[in-house]
Design an enzyme around this catalytic site. Structure first.
Site, short mmCIF file in Angstrom:
data_model
loop_
_atom_site.label_atom_id
_atom_site.label_comp_id
_atom_site.label_asym_id
_atom_site.label_seq_id
_atom_site.Cartn_x
_atom_site.Cartn_y
_atom_site.Cartn_z
N HIS A 468 0.84 -1.21 0.00
CA HIS A 468 0.00 0.00 0.00
C HIS A 468 0.88 1.26 0.00
O HIS A 468 0.70 2.14 -0.84
CB HIS A 468 -0.91 -0.02 1.23
CG HIS A 468 -1.80 1.17 1.36
ND1 HIS A 468 -3.15 1.14 1.04
CD2 HIS A 468 -1.55 2.45 1.78
CE1 HIS A 468 -3.68 2.33 1.25
NE2 HIS A 468 -2.73 3.15 1.71
N GLU A 469 1.80 1.33 0.95
CA GLU A 469 2.64 2.53 1.05
C GLU A 469 3.56 2.65 -0.17
O GLU A 469 3.85 3.76 -0.63
CB GLU A 469 3.46 2.51 2.34
CG GLU A 469 2.63 2.54 3.61
CD GLU A 469 1.59 3.65 3.64
OE1 GLU A 469 1.83 4.72 3.04
OE2 GLU A 469 0.54 3.45 4.27
N HIS A 472 1.72 4.42 -2.86
CA HIS A 472 1.81 5.88 -2.69
C HIS A 472 3.17 6.37 -3.19
O HIS A 472 3.27 7.40 -3.86
CB HIS A 472 1.68 6.26 -1.21
CG HIS A 472 0.28 6.27 -0.69
ND1 HIS A 472 -0.74 6.96 -1.31
CD2 HIS A 472 -0.27 5.69 0.42
CE1 HIS A 472 -1.86 6.81 -0.60
NE2 HIS A 472 -1.60 6.04 0.44
N HIS A 475 3.36 6.60 -6.91
CA HIS A 475 2.59 7.75 -7.38
C HIS A 475 3.45 9.01 -7.33
O HIS A 475 3.41 9.86 -8.23
CB HIS A 475 1.35 7.91 -6.50
CG HIS A 475 0.24 8.69 -7.13
ND1 HIS A 475 -0.92 9.00 -6.46
CD2 HIS A 475 0.10 9.25 -8.35
CE1 HIS A 475 -1.72 9.70 -7.25
NE2 HIS A 475 -1.12 9.87 -8.41
#
Length: 677
Positions: A468-469, A472, A475
């Site tokens: 998940h991190e 980020h 991105h």
């Protein structure tokens, strides 16, 4: 001290963490604020029609410098908190708040941007630059630039108070978490706990020169105890300590109750001053969602569709707890324990069994292999100065050897580090003359550290958190935009910013990914296919309960910020009303969840916590294109990079989604992914 030697003013390279002292902070911030204010005065004194190069660019340069000085301070305050650093942080936070609020209120600056928008030069700006100008105009309106001069001092005062209250809220949660420990001397009281959890607890006690087993409220210590400890009194004891952190049940100076009321009141006062009906309306003015009612309807529809599954989950758990475990009256502190026992009985595996197959030494290379497969990028260990011996630093390079981005990775929980997991930017991609600045990210988690000579072992949930991190991080790091204001995650609507992160979680359920990132801690064998199949079968175990829990928190956040006048009840009373509507299990009266809900009271999620579910619709639907074309398709990976990751905030998130998926998002994709369709 010669201020020119202040490490916070050295922008020639990455931060020199070992050289940063609390005494550097005020000097650096004061100098940069003085320079930036002088620049602003100079720009406003010009009679020329503003252009990108003569107006926007100088302001971006100045504000980036301020961000580069403050960023390491803010980061260290989160990961290596100390009394001295905290004092320096809190002394300088009001100065920064005043500066940014003053910029946002500056009608002359606002008019300069309006002049630029109306000029001929605006038409020749790039798409990204036009979006930055339009975002600035919106943010001036939301920042109070159009307020009467008589209202601006009060509006400024509100911003300062909110900044200080948010900082205090987070400090109280950190201090309350760190203040509690429980030492158990008799190993018999710890029946059911896995060997590695006991070893870590014993090691924690030894580090303090104590015998026995030390448990804390940090996740790697608290969660296994709730999940595996057969001692019900022990579970209740530590559960109560956890859910009453920063409340009236602890030291009065750490009680967040009044801070919550003050924060909500001030947010709504600011919103009304700007002409909004509530803070929720103000918050959504820069998000994908159009109105609080639209979000409320979305959450209620999701709750309506998820609740039957949650009721089924809870009925099964009650029956199992009663008939098999002898828990006639299952309570909140029994839920994790009973759920783990039910999963073991139903699917014949436990989280602890799976954990043995996920050593850090295999997980990270497996994650990096996935990045290479999807995007043709390599991740390699690199060198940079770090803030703790456990932190590592990596380069991301393309097949031609070109540096794309870099990131710090801080994986383990420790004292003086705030809980949770997050990504933050250290440097953002932007063009400076002939040079493109390489983006750099901080990736922070709170997993169990290695014990002895063994590598750290991660639960599958922790692997999901890591992915998940990292989503980020990608991105931020894979953006191709070269203008600061919409590069990476900058300018991306908050309720879409979770799309790339939640999208990455899906790969944690793919055999072709997991098979490359597992090795049993003892036998060294990879994850057996039979065990993986059980994990897939159990993937949506209690998904109804988990979904309703997120909806409960989202509705609480939205409705708490949805009333402009005096809130007719306390935060706790409001949460209770919402639980009565959507929850299938209500925690004990002493539960003080709002008091440690840092996401909305000390983070960026105020009237935006719904973003997790909103963006999960986007991520589940986006992943469907991979499922249709092969989940490891480099062609679809390239398209996701091109249409979502690369464009950053240079266009609306919905446009990016449609460009990738070919249509608007469909809620059914989320329900299908959770087995609720």
């Amino acid at each position: 001290m010669n201020i020119n030697k202040n490490p916070l003013l050295d922008f020639s390279n990455l931060p020199c963490f070992s050289s940063i002292s609390h005494s550097n902070v005020g000097e650096a911030i004061d100098q940069l604020l003085s320079e930036n204010k002088a620049l602003t005065d100079h720009l406003l004194a010009s009679d020329q029609i503003p252009t990108w190069s003569t107006f926007v660019q100088p302001m971006e340069d100045a504000n980036e410098g301020l961000s580069r000085a403050w960023g390491p301070v803010s980061h260290l305050n989160s990961v290596m908190n100390s009394p001295e650093l905290r004092e320096a942080y809190n002394e300088n936070l009001p100065k920064l708040t005043q500066y940014y609020a003053g910029i946002a209120q500056n009608l002359s600056l606002y008019n300069k941007f309006r002049e630029l928008k109306a000029s001929k030069s605006f038409s020749i700006l790039s798409v990204a630059q036009k979006k930055i100008v339009e975002n600035e105009l919106r943010d001036f309106q939301l920042g109070g630039a159009e307020l009467p001069d008589s209202d601006k001092p009060r509006f400024m005062e509100i911003q300062e108070q909110l900044s200080q209250l948010a900082s205090k809220f987070e400090e109280n949660v950190l201090d309350a978490t760190n203040a509690y420990s429980l030492v158990i001397m008799d190993e018999h009281e710890l029946a059911g706990l896995p060997a590695d959890v006991l070893e870590a607890a014993q090691d924690a006690a030894k580090q303090e020169g104590s015998k026995g087993y030390k448990f804390t409220l940090q996740a790697p210590s608290y969660m296994p105890l709730m999940q595996y400890a057969e001692n019900r009194i022990l579970r209740e004891t530590i559960y109560k300590a956890y859910v009453t952190r920063a409340s009236e049940f602890g030291p009065v100076e750490l009680d967040n109750t009044q801070l919550i009321a003050d924060i909500v009141k001030l947010r709504n006062e600011a919103a009304v001053m700007l002409g909004f009906n509530s803070y929720a309306e103000l918050s959504l003015a820069s998000k994908m969602a159009e109105s609080p009612q639209q979000v409320d309807d979305f959450l209620q529809e999701l709750a309506h569709r998820a609740k039957p599954f949650a009721e089924r989950d809870m009925k099964e758990l009650y029956e199992f707890a009663s008939s098999v475990l002898g828990l006639e009256n299952m309570q909140a502190w029994d839920v994790s324990f009973a759920s783990e026992k039910l999963r073991l009985a139903r699917y014949n595996f436990s989280d602890q069994e799976v954990k043995q197959y996920f050593p850090e030494s295999q997980v990270l290379p497996g994650l990096f292999k996935l990045i290479h497969t999807l995007y043709g990028l390599k991740v390699r260990l690199s060198k940079a100065e770090v803030w703790h011996a456990d932190v590592k630093f990596y380069d991301i390079i393309d097949d031609g050897g070109n540096l794309i981005g870099q990131f710090y990775l801080d994986l383990y929980a420790r004292e003086h580090k705030r809980g949770g997991a997050w990504m933050d930017d250290a440097l953002t991609r932007r063009r400076k003359g002939d040079v493109v600045q390489t983006p750099v990210a901080y990736l922070t988690c709170n997993f169990s550290a290695p014990v002895g000579n063994k590598p750290a072992l991660f639960t599958h949930d922790e692997v999901i958190t890591l992915f998940h991190e990292f989503g980020h991080g990608l991105h931020h790091l894979l953006t191709q935009v070269e203008d600061l204001g919409v590069s990476g995650i900058n300018g991306v609507e908050w309720d879409a910013v979770e799309l790339p992160s939640q999208f990455m979680e899906n790969f944690c359920w793919e055999w072709d990914v997991l098979s490359h990132m597992t090795q049993h801690a003892d036998s060294k064998k990879p994850l057996p296919r039979a065990l993986f199949d059980k994990m897939i079968e159990a993937k949506n175990f209690q998904s109804g309960l988990h979904t309703l829990r997120q909806i409960e928190f989202s509705l609480f956040d939205l409705r708490l910020h949805g009333v402009a006048t005096v809130v007719p009840c306390t935060a706790l009373q409001l949460l209770q009303k919402i639980r009565n509507q959507v929850a299938v299990m209500v925690p004990p009266d002493y539960n003080r969840f709002p008091n440690n809900f840092t996401h909305i009271f000390a983070g960026g999620y105020a009237a935006g916590y719904y973003s997790y579910k909103w963006a999960e619709v986007l991520s589940a639907d986006a992943y469907g294109l991979f499922e249709d074309n092969g989940v490891l398709s480099s062609e679809i990976g390239a398209k996701f990079w091109r249409e979502v990751l690369a464009v950053g905030g240079s266009r609306p998130a919905l446009e990016s989604f449609v460009a990738f998926r070919g249509r608007e998002p469909d809620m059914d994709a989320l329900l299908r992914h959770h087995g609720m369709s």
